[in-house]
Design a protein around this motif. Structure first.
Motif, mmCIF file in Angstrom:
data_model
loop_
_atom_site.group_PDB
_atom_site.id
_atom_site.type_symbol
_atom_site.label_atom_id
_atom_site.label_comp_id
_atom_site.label_asym_id
_atom_site.label_seq_id
_atom_site.Cartn_x
_atom_site.Cartn_y
_atom_site.Cartn_z
ATOM 1 N N SER A 1 130.717 -2.502 -26.265
ATOM 2 C CA SER A 1 131.305 -2.148 -27.337
ATOM 3 C C SER A 1 131.885 -3.403 -28.183
ATOM 4 O O SER A 1 131.747 -4.457 -27.598
ATOM 5 N N ARG A 2 132.431 -3.148 -29.384
ATOM 6 C CA ARG A 2 132.940 -4.071 -30.416
ATOM 7 C C ARG A 2 134.305 -4.800 -29.666
ATOM 8 O O ARG A 2 134.495 -5.992 -30.322
ATOM 9 N N ARG B 1 132.424 3.688 -20.645
ATOM 10 C CA ARG B 1 132.267 4.940 -20.947
ATOM 11 C C ARG B 1 131.462 5.930 -20.161
ATOM 12 O O ARG B 1 130.896 5.617 -19.074
ATOM 13 N N LEU C 1 130.434 8.092 -24.725
ATOM 14 C CA LEU C 1 131.649 8.093 -24.977
ATOM 15 C C LEU C 1 132.721 7.700 -24.505
ATOM 16 O O LEU C 1 132.637 7.280 -23.331
ATOM 17 N N ALA C 2 133.749 7.051 -25.176
ATOM 18 C CA ALA C 2 134.919 6.595 -24.519
ATOM 19 C C ALA C 2 135.686 7.596 -23.741
ATOM 20 O O ALA C 2 135.505 8.754 -24.212
ATOM 21 N N LYS D 1 139.162 5.052 -29.805
ATOM 22 C CA LYS D 1 138.054 4.050 -29.591
ATOM 23 C C LYS D 1 138.824 2.635 -29.230
ATOM 24 O O LYS D 1 139.679 2.432 -29.016
ATOM 25 N N SER D 2 137.627 1.859 -29.177
ATOM 26 C CA SER D 2 137.827 0.515 -28.535
ATOM 27 C C SER D 2 137.250 -0.652 -29.570
ATOM 28 O O SER D 2 136.057 -0.124 -29.968
ATOM 29 N N PRO D 3 137.641 -1.560 -29.912
ATOM 30 C CA PRO D 3 138.823 -2.102 -29.322
ATOM 31 C C PRO D 3 140.145 -1.559 -29.845
ATOM 32 O O PRO D 3 140.153 -1.003 -30.963
ATOM 33 N N GLU E 1 141.209 -1.087 -34.932
ATOM 34 C CA GLU E 1 140.141 -1.498 -35.953
ATOM 35 C C GLU E 1 140.112 -3.028 -35.711
ATOM 36 O O GLU E 1 140.916 -3.937 -36.157
ATOM 37 N N SER E 2 138.708 -3.401 -35.425
ATOM 38 C CA SER E 2 138.774 -4.562 -34.858
ATOM 39 C C SER E 2 138.826 -5.875 -35.939
ATOM 40 O O SER E 2 139.479 -6.756 -35.765
ATOM 41 N N GLU F 1 131.834 -4.080 -40.663
ATOM 42 C CA GLU F 1 132.303 -2.634 -40.384
ATOM 43 C C GLU F 1 132.001 -1.829 -41.718
ATOM 44 O O GLU F 1 131.591 -0.430 -41.417
HETATM 45 N N1 LIG Z 1 135.812 0.600 -37.061
HETATM 46 C C1 LIG Z 1 136.243 0.651 -35.473
HETATM 47 C C2 LIG Z 1 135.110 1.176 -34.825
HETATM 48 C C3 LIG Z 1 135.728 1.275 -33.295
HETATM 49 C C4 LIG Z 1 134.486 2.181 -32.417
HETATM 50 O O1 LIG Z 1 133.824 3.019 -32.972
HETATM 51 N N2 LIG Z 1 134.189 1.799 -31.357
HETATM 52 C C5 LIG Z 1 133.346 2.427 -30.482
HETATM 53 C C6 LIG Z 1 132.792 1.595 -29.492
HETATM 54 S S1 LIG Z 1 131.697 0.066 -30.323
HETATM 55 C C7 LIG Z 1 133.657 3.394 -29.503
HETATM 56 O O2 LIG Z 1 135.262 3.213 -29.014
HETATM 57 N N3 LIG Z 1 133.028 4.329 -29.140
HETATM 58 C C8 LIG Z 1 133.421 5.380 -28.075
HETATM 59 C C9 LIG Z 1 133.573 6.531 -28.651
HETATM 60 O O3 LIG Z 1 133.439 6.907 -29.991
HETATM 61 O O4 LIG Z 1 133.857 7.498 -27.928
HETATM 62 C C10 LIG Z 1 136.425 -0.998 -35.083
HETATM 63 O O5 LIG Z 1 135.826 -1.882 -35.731
HETATM 64 O O6 LIG Z 1 137.206 -1.221 -34.272
#
Ligand SMILES: N[C@@H](CCC(=O)N[C@@H](CS)C(=O)NCC(=O)O)C(=O)O
Length: 236
Positions: free
Chosen positions: A24-25, A47, A52-53, A65-67, A78-79, A115
């Motif tokens: 992930s990010r 995951r 998914l998280a 979400k992460s980070p 929000e990264s 992003e």
């Molecule tokens: N725009 C957010 C996006 C965060 C995001 O979507 N993270 C993904 C990982 S890269 C996540 O948590 N995915 C797991 C999920 O959606 O359950 C950021 O830049 O932090």
């Protein structure tokens, strides 16, 4: 969730906690924390089979979400915002944000571009690839045909637009926001690695991008960050 303590943590100061999800990010924030060399702990989150998280992350921030980080009582998501927040608060002496106006202009642009424009295409590519892998065999030929159409008409051409754009920008200067490495490069790091991986970008036509990724990977902070999570590169 499993926690790892950074060796530099001072027990009197509540350390920053990074909720790090695999693939992930969150790698960006790990990279930044190592560049900043401030105390932090990593809470590793995996995951699920659905990619998914896990739902526990929603207890930290409603989006789940992460980070996401905790800095004392503050929860920061929000990264791009996390990078901006950490650099402003802890990075005064680290030169991770340009001081001259032109470089700062590029810095702000790339912090948003990654992003706002680049990641959505890469995420879509990831979703369609997964869809193909997970489709039940009875509908697989139809799903594959739809995915190929989306790829041919939309994803492939857009990925090439981003590749050419970044290749051009990195031909003008060493890093995205000038001659000095900055938070904009940290924000771009994970995305550029994904872009190279998902587009099967051939080295000869992407010399500047390849040079850029290599220079990033050679930074001691990048290496330390990847070691912390048992990887060599963000695209492992
Ligand atoms: N725009 C957010 C996006 C965060 C995001 O979507 N993270 C993904 C990982 S890269 C996540 O948590 N995915 C797991 C999920 O959606 O359950 C950021 O830049 O932090």
């Amino acid at each position: 969730m499993t926690a790892i303590q950074n060796a530099t943590t001072d027990s009197n100061v509540p350390p920053i906690k990074l909720y790090w999800l695999n693939d992930s990010r969150a790698d960006r924030i790990l990279f930044l924390l190592e560049e900043l060399q401030i105390p932090y702990v990593i809470e590793k989150v995996q995951r699920g089979p659905d990619k998914l998280a896990p739902p526990e992350l929603k207890q930290i921030h409603p989006l789940g979400k992460s980070p996401v980080i905790k800095d004392g009582d503050r929860v920061v998501a929000e990264s791009g915002f996390i990078i901006d927040y950490l650099i402003k608060k802890y990075g005064k002496s680290k030169n991770l944000q340009p001081s001259n106006e032109d470089d700062l202009f590029q810095y702000d642009y790339f912090l948003h571009y990654v992003e706002g424009s680049l990641m959505p295409i890469l995420v879509m590519k990831f979703i369609f690839q997964n869809l193909q892998k997970q489709a039940p065999w009875v509908v697989k030929p139809i799903v594959n045909a739809i995915c190929k159409k989306v790829d041919d008409l939309y994803l492939g051409p857009n990925i090439n637009i981003h590749l050419n754009f970044l290749e051009g920008e990195l031909g003008k200067r060493k890093w995205l926001a000038g001659e000095q490495f900055s938070g904009a490069d940290i924000q771009a790091s994970f995305a550029v690695e994904m872009l190279m991986k998902r587009s099967n970008a051939s080295e000869p036509s992407n010399t500047n991008l390849s040079r850029y990724v290599q220079a990033m990977r050679e930074r001691p902070a990048y290496k330390r960050a990847m070691e912390k999570v048992g990887k060599t590169t963000m695209s492992d």
